[in-house]
Design a protein around this motif. Structure first.
Motif, PDB file in Angstrom:
ATOM      1  N   HIS A   1      26.170 -15.089   4.594  1.00 32.10           N
ATOM      2  CA  HIS A   1      27.095 -16.159   4.961  1.00 32.10           C
ATOM      3  C   HIS A   1      27.485 -16.794   3.638  1.00 32.10           C
ATOM      4  N   ILE A   2      28.754 -16.766   3.337  1.00 37.46           N
ATOM      5  CA  ILE A   2      29.237 -17.277   2.066  1.00 37.46           C
ATOM      6  C   ILE A   2      30.125 -18.492   2.311  1.00 37.46           C
ATOM      7  N   ILE A   3      29.884 -19.520   1.520  1.00 33.51           N
ATOM      8  CA  ILE A   3      30.714 -20.719   1.571  1.00 33.51           C
ATOM      9  C   ILE A   3      31.545 -20.738   0.300  1.00 33.51           C
ATOM     10  N   ILE A   4      32.845 -20.820   0.483  1.00 33.05           N
ATOM     11  CA  ILE A   4      33.777 -20.811  -0.637  1.00 33.05           C
ATOM     12  C   ILE A   4      34.161 -22.242  -0.979  1.00 33.05           C
ATOM     13  N   GLY A   5      33.963 -22.603  -2.239  1.00 33.11           N
ATOM     14  CA  GLY A   5      34.389 -23.908  -2.744  1.00 33.11           C
ATOM     15  C   GLY A   5      35.508 -23.703  -3.751  1.00 33.11           C
ATOM     16  N   GLU A   6      35.694 -24.698  -4.565  1.00 34.06           N
ATOM     17  CA  GLU A   6      36.725 -24.596  -5.602  1.00 34.06           C
ATOM     18  C   GLU A   6      36.129 -23.894  -6.817  1.00 34.06           C
ATOM     19  N   ASP A   7      36.578 -22.675  -7.068  1.00 36.68           N
ATOM     20  CA  ASP A   7      36.091 -21.859  -8.190  1.00 36.68           C
ATOM     21  C   ASP A   7      34.585 -21.609  -8.145  1.00 36.68           C
ATOM     22  N   GLU A   8      33.989 -21.659  -6.959  1.00 39.87           N
ATOM     23  CA  GLU A   8      32.563 -21.386  -6.800  1.00 39.87           C
ATOM     24  C   GLU A   8      32.302 -20.921  -5.376  1.00 39.87           C
ATOM     25  N   TYR A   9      31.130 -20.357  -5.175  1.00 40.57           N
ATOM     26  CA  TYR A   9      30.730 -19.959  -3.832  1.00 40.57           C
ATOM     27  C   TYR A   9      29.230 -20.135  -3.698  1.00 40.57           C
ATOM     28  N   PHE A  10      28.762 -20.204  -2.455  1.00 39.55           N
ATOM     29  CA  PHE A  10      27.338 -20.273  -2.136  1.00 39.55           C
ATOM     30  C   PHE A  10      27.029 -19.099  -1.237  1.00 39.55           C
ATOM     31  N   SER A  11      26.005 -18.330  -1.585  1.00 38.78           N
ATOM     32  CA  SER A  11      25.574 -17.186  -0.792  1.00 38.78           C
ATOM     33  C   SER A  11      24.216 -17.477  -0.176  1.00 38.78           C
ATOM     34  N   PHE A  12      24.142 -17.468   1.155  1.00 31.94           N
ATOM     35  CA  PHE A  12      22.869 -17.677   1.832  1.00 31.94           C
ATOM     36  C   PHE A  12      21.869 -16.598   1.439  1.00 31.94           C
ATOM     37  N   LYS A  13      22.341 -15.381   1.268  1.00 33.34           N
ATOM     38  CA  LYS A  13      21.457 -14.279   0.898  1.00 33.34           C
ATOM     39  C   LYS A  13      20.882 -14.487  -0.499  1.00 33.34           C
ATOM     40  N   CYS A  14      21.718 -14.810  -1.464  1.00 28.81           N
ATOM     41  CA  CYS A  14      21.264 -14.994  -2.843  1.00 28.81           C
ATOM     42  C   CYS A  14      20.291 -16.175  -2.972  1.00 28.81           C
ATOM     43  N   GLU A  15      20.460 -17.163  -2.123  1.00 32.52           N
ATOM     44  CA  GLU A  15      19.582 -18.343  -2.174  1.00 32.52           C
ATOM     45  C   GLU A  15      18.337 -18.176  -1.321  1.00 32.52           C
ATOM     46  N   GLY A  16      18.129 -16.984  -0.747  1.00 30.05           N
ATOM     47  CA  GLY A  16      16.929 -16.717   0.032  1.00 30.05           C
ATOM     48  C   GLY A  16      16.915 -17.348   1.413  1.00 30.05           C
TER      49      GLY A  16
END
Length: 150
Positions: free
Chosen positions: A133-148
């Motif tokens: 599940h990826i959250i797209i921000g301004e010039d950045e993103y958050f990955s639920f997988k990468c954050e464990g």
């Protein structure tokens, strides 16, 4: 006494088809997914929250892309049933979901975390893998997988 029974046919209708992701065989890194999502849905430039999903085959190749819902400036009401319906119609073995945060901050909210776990549980029940599940921000993103968190 006769009973009236409706007969239905389920059909997947292609809405649009464009060439995306040149030279991309499979989505293997969250940065590739974030880039693909922006290319397909233009998420980082939306002023309202858009919740989208990618359906993938066993080789992580995209077989379908869906806009699941459009919300408001700070929320979107996702429908887990609708997510699963789309995945099943595509015969997806894996899915990735994503949404944007118009504020530009890609940090997940408490509701983002809860809904991700609900989607994961539904996927597990149906034999479909929720890859990220990826959250797209301004010039950045958050990955639920990468954050464990997945």
């Amino acid at each position: 006494m006769t009973i009236s029974i409706s007969k239905y046919k389920i059909q997947l209708v292609k809405e649009d088809s464009n060439n995306y992701l040149e030279n991309c065989e499979a989505l293997t890194y969250p940065s590739m997914v974030a880039s693909a999502l922006n290319e397909i849905f233009n998420l980082e430039n939306q002023t309202d929250e858009h919740f989208v999903m990618l359906c993938l085959n066993t080789k992580n190749r995209i077989i379908g892309a869906f806009e699941v819902c459009v919300g408001t400036i700070d929320a979107s009401l996702i429908n887990i049933r609708g997510i699963m319906q789309r995945a099943l119609l595509c015969n997806a073995s894996r899915i990735m979901v994503a949404h944007n945060h118009p504020s530009g901050d890609s940090s997940p909210s408490r509701e983002d975390k809860k809904s991700t776990m609900k989607i994961k549980d539904a996927c597990n029940l149906m034999g479909i893998s929720l890859l990220d599940h990826i959250i797209i921000g301004e010039d950045e993103y958050f990955s639920f997988k990468c954050e464990g968190l997945l």
